[in-house]
Enzyme design. Structure first.
Site, PDB file in Angstrom:
ATOM      1  N   ASP A 156      40.630  40.583  47.182  1.00 32.75           N
ATOM      2  CA  ASP A 156      40.889  40.369  45.741  1.00 32.75           C
ATOM      3  C   ASP A 156      39.823  41.007  44.852  1.00 32.75           C
ATOM      4  OD1 ASP A 156      42.320  38.996  43.488  1.00 32.75           O
ATOM      5  OD2 ASP A 156      40.307  38.203  43.227  1.00 32.75           O
ATOM      6  N   ASP A 309      41.511  31.675  39.259  1.00 31.24           N
ATOM      7  CA  ASP A 309      40.877  33.004  39.262  1.00 31.24           C
ATOM      8  C   ASP A 309      39.637  32.975  38.370  1.00 31.24           C
ATOM      9  OD1 ASP A 309      40.252  35.604  39.774  1.00 31.24           O
ATOM     10  OD2 ASP A 309      41.924  36.491  38.681  1.00 31.24           O
TER      11      ASP A 309
HETATM   12  O1  DOR Z   1      39.993  39.889  36.182  1.00 36.72           O
HETATM   13  C1  DOR Z   1      39.669  39.845  37.355  1.00 36.72           C
HETATM   14  N1  DOR Z   1      38.389  39.618  37.713  1.00 36.72           N
HETATM   15  N2  DOR Z   1      40.591  40.045  38.292  1.00 36.72           N
HETATM   16  C2  DOR Z   1      40.265  40.168  39.586  1.00 36.72           C
HETATM   17  O2  DOR Z   1      41.150  40.339  40.385  1.00 36.72           O
HETATM   18  C3  DOR Z   1      38.851  40.119  40.006  1.00 36.72           C
HETATM   19  C4  DOR Z   1      38.041  39.359  39.068  1.00 36.72           C
HETATM   20  C5  DOR Z   1      36.562  39.542  39.282  1.00 36.72           C
HETATM   21  O3  DOR Z   1      36.108  39.553  40.421  1.00 36.72           O
HETATM   22  O4  DOR Z   1      35.845  39.640  38.261  1.00 36.72           O
END
Ligand code: DOR
Length: 455
Positions: A156, A309
């Site tokens: 991810d 997230d």
């Molecule tokens: O916006 C995001 N930030 N999407 C992701 O998939 C990773 C994440 C990050 O690690 O900052």
């Protein structure tokens, strides 16, 4: 440790179909007794937490967050990230592998687990990489990571772009019965992209990210899941089209689960107007139509869970021109408040919301770490207590997270976590709640009963 009675709250536990006023007792870190309605616990001596007027539910389980340690401790650490999680009502959090070094071998996973054991205030379950270094070329030693205790594999932050590698990962993970979590993004289509592609991106002069960039990889992953019969989990679904694809795949019996974030459920691309880098996230905030499809997907169980997230960044990281800012929203501490807007607007029932934050994610993790996301007798006492109607204003100065990067700063939210209990320990309580010691038994403490915490 003395037993603790949580008294008179509105207990909602979707795992057991409980939705009524009741009380529960915590003994030695476990749920030892639960009663619907009025009843006195089987033992006389305990502290009491009065929960009248509050919701009492299983601690929230987050399948997707970024704790940044090791390597990016200026953004977050395991200590600050778990405090923020506790403040948001999360008692189990699964941390992504895009640290430095990444979680692609036993040593780094062991490192996270050891810091979690000493500095974490809630349960941390690590996710391992799919590919070595998260670079998308070579598969990780999957067995080594499974033995180290990862609950899933994911690169991810980056998609698993190589279809052959994704196929192998899905194939081999069947041996361990662990899901492969993909961040679905066609990099050729998103190159230079800053926000959702549409009229607003054109007006702002920012390169757009089309919905198709997500949907192409969702469709590919579903085809590979069908081919391999492996367990696929789609991270942060953001488009109407992705919901349709997953719906059809589920109808065909493909083993897929999916998540949506609080920000994709409640905020649109309009948040980017003004070039607010705190609204820059990947996948990007989309449109009202996408939000409606995501909510419908949740209701129909096409989308199984809500995951934060939580992606903390420093203020300096975000204090730059839009195109240079990293993507990500600090999400733990605003998750419940923003999601409660869906309940207050009549778009989602409170029981469904709690299920998507507790029992449903626990089903994806399985029982290896004991029963999670439930108030069942004998389960770990992981409990969230919240006021569904308390209004508050998001002030990032109050965040426990180092990441102040939220487009919700200054917003009024309705719904707030009042206390979080992790493995029997009170790991967070709202400062506005007074702590007071009263009598030792329920009878004594009921005199002048007010919704007070005391221990
Ligand atoms: O916006 C995001 N930030 N999407 C992701 O998939 C990773 C994440 C990050 O690690 O900052």
């Amino acid at each position: 440790m003395k037993s603790l009675l949580i008294h008179g709250g509105h207990i909602i536990d979707p795992s057991q179909g409980i939705d009524e006023i009741g009380s529960l007792l915590i003994t030695k870190g476990k749920i030892s007794w639960l009663s619907r309605g009025e009843a006195t616990p089987p033992q006389p001596d305990y502290d009491v937490l009065h929960a009248q007027g509050l919701i009492v539910c299983p601690g929230f389980v987050d399948l997707h967050c970024h704790l940044r340690q090791p390597g990016f401790e200026e953004k977050e650490t395991i200590a600050t990230g778990t405090k923020a999680a506790a403040k948001g009502g999360f008692t189990t959090i699964c941390c992504m592998a895009n640290t430095n070094p990444p979680l692609d071998n036993q040593t780094t996973v062991d490192y996270v687990k050891s810091i979690a054991a000493t500095e974490g205030v809630v349960r941390i379950l690590p996710i391992g990489c799919i590919s070595r270094g998260g670079k998308g070329q070579e598969l990780v030693p999957m067995w080594e990571l499974a033995s180290a205790g990862v609950i899933a594999y994911s690169d991810d932050g980056e998609p698993a772009s190589n279809s052959r590698l994704m196929r192998q990962a899905l194939d081999y993970s069947r041996t361990f019965d662990l899901p492969i979590i993909d961040h679905c993004e066609d990099k050729a289509l998103t190159e230079g992209g800053q926000m959702n592609e549409g009229i607003i991106s054109t007006r702002l002069g920012l390169r757009g990210i089309p919905a198709a960039a997500e949907e192409i990889i969702v469709a590919r992953d579903l085809a590979l899941a069908e081919l391999t019969e492996g367990r696929l989990h789609i991270a942060h679904v953001s488009t109407d089209g992705s919901v349709d694809l997953i719906r059809r795949a589920k109808e065909k019996g493909i083993k897929v689960t999916a998540e949506v974030t609080p920000h994709h459920l409640t905020l649109t691309e309009e948040k980017v107007i003004g070039y607010n880098t705190n609204a820059k996230v990947n996948p990007p905030l989309r449109t009202k139509r996408d939000i409606q499809a995501l909510i419908q997907g949740l209701k129909e169980n096409v989308i199984d869970i809500i995951a934060t997230d939580h992606a903390p960044h420093t203020e300096t990281d975000k204090l730059c021109e839009f195109a240079l800012a990293p993507s990500g929203i600090s999400g733990f501490e605003t998750a419940l408040g923003s999601l409660m807007s869906l309940v207050h607007d009549g778009q989602l029932s409170l029981v469904a919301l709690i299920a998507k934050l507790t029992y449903e994610p626990s089903k994806i993790i399985g029982n290896k770490y004991g029963k999670l996301g439930t108030l069942d007798i004998g389960a770990s006492a992981d409990i969230t207590i919240f006021d569904p109607d308390l209004e508050w204003i998001v002030d990032t100065k109050d965040f426990a997270s180092k990441g102040k990067n939220t487009p919700l700063a200054g917003s009024r939210l309705k719904g707030k976590v009042i206390a979080t209990i992790s493995q029997g320990r009170l790991v967070y309580k709202d400062d506005s709640v007074k702590v007071k010691r009263e009598g030792k038994t329920l009878k004594e403490s009921q005199r002048g009963a007010k919704p007070l915490l005391h221990n």
